[in-house]
Write a protein that holds these residues in place. Structure first.
Motif, PDB file in Angstrom:
ATOM      1  N   UNK A  93       0.834  -1.209   0.000  1.00  0.00           N
ATOM      2  CA  UNK A  93       0.000   0.000   0.000  1.00  0.00           C
ATOM      3  C   UNK A  93       0.867   1.257   0.000  1.00  0.00           C
ATOM      4  N   UNK A  94       1.905   1.247   0.839  1.00  0.00           N
ATOM      5  CA  UNK A  94       2.782   2.422   0.912  1.00  0.00           C
ATOM      6  C   UNK A  94       3.575   2.595  -0.383  1.00  0.00           C
ATOM      7  N   UNK A  95       4.155   1.507  -0.892  1.00  0.00           N
ATOM      8  CA  UNK A  95       4.909   1.594  -2.138  1.00  0.00           C
ATOM      9  C   UNK A  95       4.050   2.059  -3.289  1.00  0.00           C
ATOM     10  N   UNK A  96       2.806   1.545  -3.360  1.00  0.00           N
ATOM     11  CA  UNK A  96       1.899   1.969  -4.422  1.00  0.00           C
ATOM     12  C   UNK A  96       1.569   3.441  -4.328  1.00  0.00           C
ATOM     13  N   UNK A  97       1.328   3.926  -3.099  1.00  0.00           N
ATOM     14  CA  UNK A  97       0.981   5.333  -2.909  1.00  0.00           C
ATOM     15  C   UNK A  97       2.149   6.243  -3.281  1.00  0.00           C
ATOM     16  N   UNK A 148       0.779 -11.271  -4.018  1.00  0.00           N
ATOM     17  CA  UNK A 148      -0.677 -11.112  -3.910  1.00  0.00           C
ATOM     18  C   UNK A 148      -1.038 -10.169  -2.765  1.00  0.00           C
ATOM     19  N   UNK A 149      -0.289 -10.233  -1.658  1.00  0.00           N
ATOM     20  CA  UNK A 149      -0.536  -9.307  -0.556  1.00  0.00           C
ATOM     21  C   UNK A 149      -0.228  -7.877  -0.984  1.00  0.00           C
ATOM     22  N   UNK A 150       0.829  -7.693  -1.767  1.00  0.00           N
ATOM     23  CA  UNK A 150       1.162  -6.353  -2.276  1.00  0.00           C
ATOM     24  C   UNK A 150       0.056  -5.840  -3.191  1.00  0.00           C
ATOM     25  N   UNK A 151      -0.491  -6.732  -4.012  1.00  0.00           N
ATOM     26  CA  UNK A 151      -1.594  -6.350  -4.887  1.00  0.00           C
ATOM     27  C   UNK A 151      -2.799  -5.913  -4.060  1.00  0.00           C
ATOM     28  N   UNK A 152      -3.044  -6.640  -2.950  1.00  0.00           N
ATOM     29  CA  UNK A 152      -4.131  -6.255  -2.054  1.00  0.00           C
ATOM     30  C   UNK A 152      -3.865  -4.895  -1.427  1.00  0.00           C
ATOM     31  N   UNK A 153      -2.615  -4.641  -1.035  1.00  0.00           N
ATOM     32  CA  UNK A 153      -2.275  -3.356  -0.437  1.00  0.00           C
ATOM     33  C   UNK A 153      -2.416  -2.201  -1.411  1.00  0.00           C
ATOM     34  N   UNK A 154      -1.945  -2.401  -2.632  1.00  0.00           N
ATOM     35  CA  UNK A 154      -2.083  -1.329  -3.624  1.00  0.00           C
ATOM     36  C   UNK A 154      -3.546  -1.094  -3.974  1.00  0.00           C
ATOM     37  N   UNK A 155      -4.358  -2.131  -3.877  1.00  0.00           N
ATOM     38  CA  UNK A 155      -5.801  -1.950  -4.083  1.00  0.00           C
ATOM     39  C   UNK A 155      -6.342  -0.936  -3.075  1.00  0.00           C
ATOM     40  N   UNK A 156      -5.887  -1.028  -1.830  1.00  0.00           N
ATOM     41  CA  UNK A 156      -6.366  -0.117  -0.801  1.00  0.00           C
ATOM     42  C   UNK A 156      -5.947   1.328  -1.078  1.00  0.00           C
ATOM     43  N   UNK A 157      -4.666   1.523  -1.423  1.00  0.00           N
ATOM     44  CA  UNK A 157      -4.152   2.895  -1.509  1.00  0.00           C
ATOM     45  C   UNK A 157      -4.438   3.567  -2.846  1.00  0.00           C
ATOM     46  N   UNK A 158      -4.267   2.868  -3.957  1.00  0.00           N
ATOM     47  CA  UNK A 158      -4.456   3.533  -5.258  1.00  0.00           C
ATOM     48  C   UNK A 158      -5.649   2.984  -6.035  1.00  0.00           C
ATOM     49  N   UNK A 159      -6.304   1.960  -5.493  1.00  0.00           N
ATOM     50  CA  UNK A 159      -7.482   1.437  -6.165  1.00  0.00           C
ATOM     51  C   UNK A 159      -8.776   1.852  -5.499  1.00  0.00           C
ATOM     52  N   UNK A 160      -8.701   2.161  -4.195  1.00  0.00           N
ATOM     53  CA  UNK A 160      -9.924   2.434  -3.456  1.00  0.00           C
ATOM     54  C   UNK A 160      -9.984   3.881  -2.975  1.00  0.00           C
ATOM     55  N   UNK A 161      -9.124   4.246  -1.989  1.00  0.00           N
ATOM     56  CA  UNK A 161      -9.286   5.569  -1.378  1.00  0.00           C
ATOM     57  C   UNK A 161      -8.330   6.623  -1.923  1.00  0.00           C
TER      58      UNK A 161
END
Length: 305
Positions: free
Chosen positions: A48-52, A203-216
């Motif tokens: 999530x942090x890396x994606x953001x 897959x966990x990283x994909x889930x995290x990026x979903x939170x930061x750049x896919x959702x909010x």
């Protein structure tokens, strides 16, 4: 509940279940191979942090997704090295990595964005597949999702196929159930477990990026908020099968969606109770109150030649 509110509830449940689903499928692969990957919370947070940061620095959510995947890779490598190579306690190392990632991302977040910043970052837009969006009432409310939602469905189908129909899936299951027999067959238990942990990390990283750049479309300190632990509970709830794990993730997603839906229909339920619901369901799963659980026989047991 009107049809419109029901459609919004279903759409919200799907959206909230997807990061859990991606992480849970990764955890399922790891546990089927015999590794209890407690660091999945840290992997999600790193992603999530890396994606953001990646999306904020480049202005591209696609590059942010790539950075998020790369950010979780060191966590997965450390977890694999400690538990597979050094045979360290899987629970202790996982929790330690979660604390380390939480501290590291919090410090880096404050240095980059400033304390308590809520800066909006570029993210993936919602998208409606052709024809599905034309369904009356339910079309836009249910099917207007980020493309990662549909990617997660593909991931689930592929995981189910690999685990049940391919040689690598049979070998992974053997690594968690009977690693001695697998070793006598000439296959490397260590290599299979190492690879399973790396797949979990992705897959966990994909889930995290979903939170930061896919959702909010932003990052907050500790934004995973226990989602990794819920993913572990979903695997237990699902009795280490793909189908039941998917159902568990949607149950948890629906329980979270109720936090926003019940007040909208006029039901006065204490907010603390609504926040507690997903974790209460997780507790019932871990306690074995949702049916008999049959874990891989060598789960959390280090393999020694």
């Amino acid at each position: 509940m009107t049809a419109a509110l029901l459609a919004v509830f279903i759409g919200s449940s799907i959206r909230l279940a997807m990061p859990l689903l991606l992480a849970a499928i990764g955890e399922l692969i790891s546990e089927r191979a015999g590794v209890l990957n407690m660091s999945i919370e840290g992997m999600m947070l790193a992603g999530a942090f890396g994606g953001a940061v990646g999306a904020w620095a480049t202005g591209s959510p696609s590059l942010g997704l790539l950075v998020g995947l790369l950010a979780a890779l060191p966590v997965a490598l450390i977890q694999a090295f400690l538990t597979v190579v050094l045979r360290a306690n899987q629970i202790v190392t996982g929790l330690g990595l979660n604390i380390l990632v939480l501290g590291a991302t919090t410090l880096a977040y404050r240095e980059i964005f400033g304390a308590r910043s809520r800066e909006t970052i570029p993210g993936f837009p919602a998208w409606t597949p052709p024809l599905l969006g034309d369904i009356p009432v339910f079309g836009e409310a249910v099917f207007r999702q980020v493309w990662l939602v549909y990617a997660a469905i593909v991931v689930v189908i592929l995981a189910a196929f690999v685990l049940r129909q391919t040689a690598i899936g049979i070998a992974l299951t053997a690594a968690g159930d009977d690693p001695r027999t697998l070793e006598r067959a000439g296959l490397s238990v260590e290599a299979l477990r190492f690879g399973a942990i790396l797949m979990t990390g992705m897959l966990a990283a994909l889930a995290g990026t979903f939170l930061s750049i896919g959702d909010i479309h932003t990052f907050t300190e500790g934004m995973t908020n226990g989602a990794g632990y819920l993913a572990i509970a979903a695997v237990i709830f699902g009795n280490w099968t793909v189908g039941r794990t998917v159902v568990a993730c949607f149950v948890f997603g629906a329980a979270t969606a109720l936090q926003f839906q019940l007040p909208a229909i006029g039901l006065d339920v204490p907010n603390a109770l609504l926040i507690m619901m997903p974790y209460l369901l997780a507790f019932l799963a871990v306690a074995g109150l949702v049916g008999r659980q049959t874990a891989p026989r060598a789960l959390a047991t280090p393999f020694r030649r």
